[in-house]
Write a protein that holds these residues in place. Structure first.
Motif, PDB file in Angstrom:
ATOM      1  N   UNK A   1     -10.335  -2.330   0.182  1.00 49.41           N
ATOM      2  CA  UNK A   1     -10.754  -1.095   0.866  1.00 49.41           C
ATOM      3  C   UNK A   1      -9.564  -0.195   1.094  1.00 49.41           C
ATOM      4  N   UNK A   2      -8.865  -0.726   2.310  1.00 50.39           N
ATOM      5  CA  UNK A   2      -7.815   0.288   2.107  1.00 50.39           C
ATOM      6  C   UNK A   2      -7.046   0.775   0.463  1.00 50.39           C
ATOM      7  N   UNK A   3      -6.860  -0.325   0.386  1.00 50.66           N
ATOM      8  CA  UNK A   3      -6.016  -0.410  -0.951  1.00 50.66           C
ATOM      9  C   UNK A   3      -7.099   1.534  -2.093  1.00 50.66           C
ATOM     10  N   UNK A   4      -8.105   1.238  -1.921  1.00 54.68           N
ATOM     11  CA  UNK A   4      -9.179   2.137  -2.934  1.00 54.68           C
ATOM     12  C   UNK A   4      -8.507   3.458  -2.024  1.00 54.68           C
ATOM     13  N   UNK A   5      -8.969   3.582  -0.386  1.00 56.59           N
ATOM     14  CA  UNK A   5      -9.005   4.805   0.119  1.00 56.59           C
ATOM     15  C   UNK A   5      -7.335   5.230  -0.171  1.00 56.59           C
ATOM     16  N   UNK A   6      -5.949   4.410  -0.670  1.00 54.21           N
ATOM     17  CA  UNK A   6      -5.025   5.079  -0.088  1.00 54.21           C
ATOM     18  C   UNK A   6      -4.374   5.376  -1.928  1.00 54.21           C
ATOM     19  N   UNK A   7      -3.758   4.399  -1.713  1.00 48.13           N
ATOM     20  CA  UNK A   7      -3.189   3.529  -4.108  1.00 48.13           C
ATOM     21  C   UNK A   7      -3.825   4.536  -5.026  1.00 48.13           C
TER      22      UNK A   7
ATOM     23  N   UNK B   1      -0.218   7.485 -11.760  1.00 44.20           N
ATOM     24  CA  UNK B   1      -1.416   7.820 -11.889  1.00 44.20           C
ATOM     25  C   UNK B   1      -2.179   6.605 -10.542  1.00 44.20           C
ATOM     26  N   UNK B   2      -3.471   7.009 -10.432  1.00 43.35           N
ATOM     27  CA  UNK B   2      -4.168   6.652  -9.523  1.00 43.35           C
ATOM     28  C   UNK B   2      -4.487   5.351  -9.685  1.00 43.35           C
ATOM     29  N   UNK B   3      -5.503   5.504 -11.662  1.00 49.54           N
ATOM     30  CA  UNK B   3      -5.275   4.244 -12.444  1.00 49.54           C
ATOM     31  C   UNK B   3      -4.272   3.012 -12.032  1.00 49.54           C
ATOM     32  N   UNK B   4      -3.459   3.852 -13.248  1.00 51.05           N
ATOM     33  CA  UNK B   4      -1.978   3.148 -13.323  1.00 51.05           C
ATOM     34  C   UNK B   4      -1.418   2.499 -11.867  1.00 51.05           C
ATOM     35  N   UNK B   5      -1.836   2.938 -10.912  1.00 54.34           N
ATOM     36  CA  UNK B   5      -1.229   2.302  -9.672  1.00 54.34           C
ATOM     37  C   UNK B   5      -1.733   0.855  -9.433  1.00 54.34           C
ATOM     38  N   UNK B   6      -3.247   1.969  -9.355  1.00 52.88           N
ATOM     39  CA  UNK B   6      -4.353   0.792  -8.891  1.00 52.88           C
ATOM     40  C   UNK B   6      -4.342  -0.564  -9.653  1.00 52.88           C
ATOM     41  N   UNK B   7      -4.008  -0.592 -11.006  1.00 55.26           N
ATOM     42  CA  UNK B   7      -3.716  -1.774 -12.482  1.00 55.26           C
ATOM     43  C   UNK B   7      -2.794  -2.650 -11.904  1.00 55.26           C
TER      44      UNK B   7
ATOM     45  N   UNK C   1       0.970  -1.788  -0.002  1.00 54.00           N
ATOM     46  CA  UNK C   1      -0.428   0.319   0.114  1.00 54.00           C
ATOM     47  C   UNK C   1       0.649   1.508  -0.029  1.00 54.00           C
ATOM     48  N   UNK C   2       2.369   1.523   0.752  1.00 47.57           N
ATOM     49  CA  UNK C   2       3.104   2.284   0.496  1.00 47.57           C
ATOM     50  C   UNK C   2       3.356   3.186  -0.079  1.00 47.57           C
ATOM     51  N   UNK C   3       4.403   1.472  -1.602  1.00 50.23           N
ATOM     52  CA  UNK C   3       4.471   1.434  -2.613  1.00 50.23           C
ATOM     53  C   UNK C   3       3.248   2.114  -3.768  1.00 50.23           C
ATOM     54  N   UNK C   4       2.456   1.882  -3.147  1.00 49.81           N
ATOM     55  CA  UNK C   4       0.883   1.877  -4.591  1.00 49.81           C
ATOM     56  C   UNK C   4       0.990   3.861  -4.342  1.00 49.81           C
ATOM     57  N   UNK C   5       1.056   4.270  -2.553  1.00 48.80           N
ATOM     58  CA  UNK C   5       0.663   6.147  -2.635  1.00 48.80           C
ATOM     59  C   UNK C   5       2.028   6.634  -3.209  1.00 48.80           C
ATOM     60  N   UNK C   6       2.950   6.251  -3.035  1.00 48.58           N
ATOM     61  CA  UNK C   6       4.135   6.672  -3.782  1.00 48.58           C
ATOM     62  C   UNK C   6       4.059   6.698  -5.574  1.00 48.58           C
TER      63      UNK C   6
ATOM     64  N   UNK D   1      -0.313  13.270   6.177  1.00 51.46           N
ATOM     65  CA  UNK D   1      -0.509  13.049   7.361  1.00 51.46           C
ATOM     66  C   UNK D   1      -1.840  11.441   7.532  1.00 51.46           C
ATOM     67  N   UNK D   2      -2.888  12.113   6.529  1.00 50.72           N
ATOM     68  CA  UNK D   2      -3.733  11.649   5.778  1.00 50.72           C
ATOM     69  C   UNK D   2      -3.102   9.661   5.375  1.00 50.72           C
ATOM     70  N   UNK D   3      -2.695   9.591   4.647  1.00 50.37           N
ATOM     71  CA  UNK D   3      -1.467   8.059   4.544  1.00 50.37           C
ATOM     72  C   UNK D   3      -0.866   8.196   5.936  1.00 50.37           C
ATOM     73  N   UNK D   4      -0.079   8.365   5.914  1.00 50.03           N
ATOM     74  CA  UNK D   4       0.414   8.045   7.312  1.00 50.03           C
ATOM     75  C   UNK D   4       0.176   7.392   7.965  1.00 50.03           C
ATOM     76  N   UNK D   5      -1.510   7.589   8.920  1.00 50.02           N
ATOM     77  CA  UNK D   5      -2.319   7.458   9.129  1.00 50.02           C
ATOM     78  C   UNK D   5      -3.587   6.142   9.345  1.00 50.02           C
ATOM     79  N   UNK D   6      -3.299   6.590   7.396  1.00 53.71           N
ATOM     80  CA  UNK D   6      -4.506   5.421   7.072  1.00 53.71           C
ATOM     81  C   UNK D   6      -3.485   3.988   7.157  1.00 53.71           C
ATOM     82  N   UNK D   7      -1.876   4.106   6.505  1.00 51.14           N
ATOM     83  CA  UNK D   7      -0.940   2.833   6.673  1.00 51.14           C
ATOM     84  C   UNK D   7      -1.516   2.505   8.035  1.00 51.14           C
TER      85      UNK D   7
END
Length: 469
Positions: A167-173, A140-146, A129-134, A211-217
């Motif tokens: 669910x958290x993948x959708x939130x973060x990535x 792009x969110x589409x590219x990283x998600x796929x 999830x952290x790698x996907x966030x970066x 803040x948002x990503x760190x807290x979600x992770x």
């Protein structure tokens, strides 16, 4: 031959009117002109829930019907010249650059396959999830998600509780991770096309994003660890054992991702005096070369990627075709909405402008954050960003400087709160569909909102009090 000559003569007579068509004055319009825009957005939101089969087969026709419901009355009311000029501007200045970039990212990401079968421990899942966030801010969110959702599901396919992972993948990535560059999420790319600097969001909403990503992770790691320690969590046999070594197939596409980044950076930093006037719309040389380069990258990726990689990734053009058709209608029907918002308090939507404005006449960043976010949750975040960008005046030079808190609030609201529902951002539904196809029992539409309401909304309240007061 006679018909061709007649059409050519008509166009030649109209050319002066097209080239000199004045910007649409929103004060001349009534809220009825917003009906096609609202109609297409509500169709996107509700028809997949109420008439899925019909929508799946006819969404292009529904979109075209709403577009014509705007364009035909507009041409009859304001003339062929004004309608054609508005159409060409929406096509060349906004729609084509938007779709070309998304197509390039979608194609290149679809040409990379992560082989092997990882084993989904809390540490590994959090790391993905952290790698996907970066990655989301650069491909792009589409590219990283796929790229990452399928290996993440494979890593957890022997666990009984895995819906929370998606669910958290959708939130973060699929959402928050794309908040730092125009490559990350469609709303920010629209801002980039309007003149917002490439690195502006990185400089101005990095603390909120961190803040948002760190807290979600942290929350995800705690929740996933709780499930992981349960005795009945694991199935006795891994459903998809894979003896192949962990690695990448189609790794050449990583170089093409670098080319995409370079092309977008070039178009945002190179100032050229060369412009081409197309029926009143100025097409700059840097943007033109960017789009040509992105088309070339797409074609090169298709040529270099082995068929086996596309097969393993279950690559198809269906999702991209849907985005292209839907946004064609959105970019057309939003024309009068933007004009009415630009009219400010004197326009038909003066109440909306007043709602996000303080009594002293200055914009209220907190209201912009929540107004943009609330609509982004249900009406897709890209057009919502565009609406409030123009509500705030639409001048990128002013928004990046004296009104920086307002633009930061709009950007954060559009990207962050696109995660509130399945329909807030295009990758959300794509990730859900892939997960369900792989046997993950995902929450219902309102079940997912219960997750976002419990996890995301309290964090958004904190962000408001810390940064947008």
């Amino acid at each position: 031959m006679t018909l061709s000559r007649g059409l050519a003569a008509t166009l030649l007579l109209a050319l002066p009117q097209l080239a000199l068509a004045a910007e649409l004055d929103g004060r001349q319009l009534t809220p009825l002109w917003a009906v096609p825009f609202v109609g297409i957005l509500l169709s996107i939101a509700l028809m997949p829930l109420l008439a899925l089969r019909f929508w799946h087969h006819h969404y292009g026709k529904v979109t075209a019907a709403w577009a014509l419901a705007f364009l035909v009355p507009f041409a009859l009311t304001f003339g062929f010249g004004a309608a054609a000029a508005s159409f060409v501007h929406a096509l060349l200045a906004e729609y084509l650059p938007f779709v070309i970039l998304l197509t390039a990212l979608f194609t290149v990401a679809g040409g990379i396959y992560i082989r092997g079968n990882l084993h989904g421990s809390p540490g590994l899942n959090t790391g993905i999830l952290a790698v996907g966030a970066v990655l989301a801010s650069f491909m792009g969110t589409t590219g990283a998600s796929m790229l990452l959702i399928r290996p993440l599901i494979r890593a957890n396919d022997n666990r009984r509780h895995k819906a929370h992972v998606v669910v958290f993948f959708i939130f973060i990535v699929a959402n928050a991770g794309g908040s730092l560059t125009p490559l990350g999420d469609p709303p920010l790319f629209l801002g980039f096309l309007k003149g917002v600097d490439f690195f502006w969001t990185l400089r101005n909403i990095f603390p909120e994003t961190l803040f948002l990503l760190g807290t979600l992770l942290v929350l995800f790691y705690a929740l996933d660890s709780w499930f992981y320690r349960r005795r009945e969590e694991f199935q006795p046999v891994d459903p998809t054992p894979d003896t192949r070594a962990i690695g990448f197939d189609g790794a050449r596409n990583f170089w093409l991702l670098a080319v995409i980044v370079a092309l977008v950076l070039m178009s945002g930093t190179w100032e050229s005096g060369v412009h081409f006037d197309v029926l009143g719309t100025q097409v700059g040389l840097p943007g033109l070369l960017r789009d040509i380069g992105l088309v070339a990258v797409t074609l090169v990726s298709l040529q270099l990627t082995p068929a086996s990689v596309h097969r393993d990734n279950q690559f198809s053009w269906g999702p991209m075709a849907e985005v292209a058709k839907l946004f064609a209608g959105i970019f057309l029907t939003i024309i009068p909405v933007i004009a009415m918002l630009r009219a400010g308090v004197d326009g038909p939507f003066g109440a909306i402008v007043a709602a996000v404005t303080r009594p002293d006449g200055t914009p209220d960043p907190a209201m912009y954050f929540w107004a943009t976010g609330a609509l982004s949750s249900f009406l897709d975040n890209a057009p919502t960003y565009l609406v409030f960008f123009n509500t705030a005046g639409g001048d990128p030079a002013v928004l990046m400087t004296t009104m920086a808190p307002t633009l930061a609030a709009i950007s954060a609201g559009a990207v962050f709160m696109g995660a509130n529902t399945y329909i807030g951002n295009a990758p959300n539904l794509m990730v859900k569909a892939i997960a369900e196809d792989r046997g993950v029992k995902m929450p219902s539409f309102f079940g997912y909102m219960a997750w976002s309401g419990a996890v995301l909304v309290p964090l958004f309240v904190l962000i408001t009090f810390i940064w947008f007061r």
